[in-house]
Design an enzyme around this catalytic site. Structure first.
Site, PDB file in Angstrom:
ATOM      1  N   TYR A 119       0.838  -1.280  -0.090  1.00 40.63           N
ATOM      2  CA  TYR A 119       0.043  -0.074   0.026  1.00 40.63           C
ATOM      3  C   TYR A 119       0.612   1.218   0.159  1.00 40.63           C
ATOM      4  O   TYR A 119       0.372   2.182  -0.669  1.00 40.63           O
ATOM      5  CB  TYR A 119      -0.991   0.118   1.174  1.00 40.63           C
ATOM      6  CG  TYR A 119      -2.205  -1.091   1.039  1.00 40.63           C
ATOM      7  CD1 TYR A 119      -3.071  -0.864  -0.168  1.00 40.63           C
ATOM      8  CD2 TYR A 119      -2.190  -2.202   1.741  1.00 40.63           C
ATOM      9  CE1 TYR A 119      -3.944  -1.832  -0.182  1.00 40.63           C
ATOM     10  CE2 TYR A 119      -3.251  -2.965   1.380  1.00 40.63           C
ATOM     11  CZ  TYR A 119      -4.150  -2.734   0.467  1.00 40.63           C
ATOM     12  OH  TYR A 119      -5.283  -3.573   0.170  1.00 40.63           O
ATOM     13  N   GLU A 120       2.123   1.243   0.667  1.00 37.28           N
ATOM     14  CA  GLU A 120       2.760   2.421   0.465  1.00 37.28           C
ATOM     15  C   GLU A 120       3.486   2.693  -0.689  1.00 37.28           C
ATOM     16  O   GLU A 120       3.846   3.734  -1.190  1.00 37.28           O
ATOM     17  CB  GLU A 120       3.992   2.325   1.931  1.00 37.28           C
ATOM     18  CG  GLU A 120       3.283   2.515   3.190  1.00 37.28           C
ATOM     19  CD  GLU A 120       2.700   3.896   3.489  1.00 37.28           C
ATOM     20  OE1 GLU A 120       3.048   4.571   2.896  1.00 37.28           O
ATOM     21  OE2 GLU A 120       1.961   3.679   4.622  1.00 37.28           O
ATOM     22  N   GLY A 121       3.951   1.483  -1.271  1.00 38.61           N
ATOM     23  CA  GLY A 121       4.631   1.706  -2.486  1.00 38.61           C
ATOM     24  C   GLY A 121       6.186   2.143  -2.034  1.00 38.61           C
ATOM     25  O   GLY A 121       6.292   2.563  -0.971  1.00 38.61           O
ATOM     26  N   ARG A 167      -6.991   0.954   0.717  1.00 38.53           N
ATOM     27  CA  ARG A 167      -6.030   0.386   1.610  1.00 38.53           C
ATOM     28  C   ARG A 167      -6.824  -0.207   2.828  1.00 38.53           C
ATOM     29  O   ARG A 167      -6.519  -1.251   3.306  1.00 38.53           O
ATOM     30  CB  ARG A 167      -5.143   1.366   1.993  1.00 38.53           C
ATOM     31  CG  ARG A 167      -4.173   0.727   3.368  1.00 38.53           C
ATOM     32  CD  ARG A 167      -3.124   1.738   3.539  1.00 38.53           C
ATOM     33  NE  ARG A 167      -2.259   1.266   4.503  1.00 38.53           N
ATOM     34  CZ  ARG A 167      -0.959   1.695   4.716  1.00 38.53           C
ATOM     35  NH1 ARG A 167      -0.453   2.737   3.759  1.00 38.53           N
ATOM     36  NH2 ARG A 167       0.007   1.086   5.644  1.00 38.53           N
TER      37      ARG A 167
END
Length: 153
Positions: free
Chosen positions: A23-25, A141
């Site tokens: 989700y953060e990348g 998310r």
């Protein structure tokens, strides 16, 4: 699946780390996130200044250190009841994103500590806004974290 015993420590699983990194990348250059906070690597905000750079290996190490030193401790300290690993991993991903203080003061923690596990998991879905505005990426998310949270119910 049994719940942990009260007083024992649950640690982040590979699922938690994978959820956070998904989700953060990864971004090697510091940037301003949707909340206008300097961010780098896999969503790290601690001591980040615009102009900072990090490689993927350093970002992963930083993420794991922050999860162990700060966010995992917050979940373990604030949630006083037994959890399934999947609940813990979902709460950890949420905490990494919203901060330990916000997590510990949340209705989610209050519900979890009353052993309202389904209600606590549902609370995850409410954390999809920045400055009062719904953010599609956060909505996606939170749905993923919610689905992880209820996996063992």
């Amino acid at each position: 699946m049994s719940r942990k015993t009260i007083g024992s420590l649950i640690l982040a699983s590979a699922v938690a780390i994978g959820t956070i990194t998904h989700y953060e990348g990864f971004r090697s250059d510091a940037y301003l996130d949707v909340g206008n906070i300097p961010t780098i690597g896999y969503g790290s905000t601690k001591d980040v200044k615009m102009g900072d750079r990090i490689d993927e290996k350093g970002a992963r190490s930083r993420l794991i250190k922050e999860v162990i030193d700060e966010y995992g401790k917050a979940v373990n300290n604030c949630v006083e009841v037994p959890l399934h690993q999947s609940e813990y991993d979902a709460f950890l991903s949420l905490t990494y994103n919203i901060g330990a203080n916000a997590f510990c003061k949340s209705t989610l923690v209050k519900k979890a500590n009353r052993e309202d596990y389904a209600g606590a998991c549902k609370e995850i879905l409410k954390w999809n806004k920045v400055n009062g505005k719904v953010v599609k990426g956060l909505t996606n998310r939170r749905k993923g974290e919610y689905n992880l949270c209820i996996m063992d119910h």
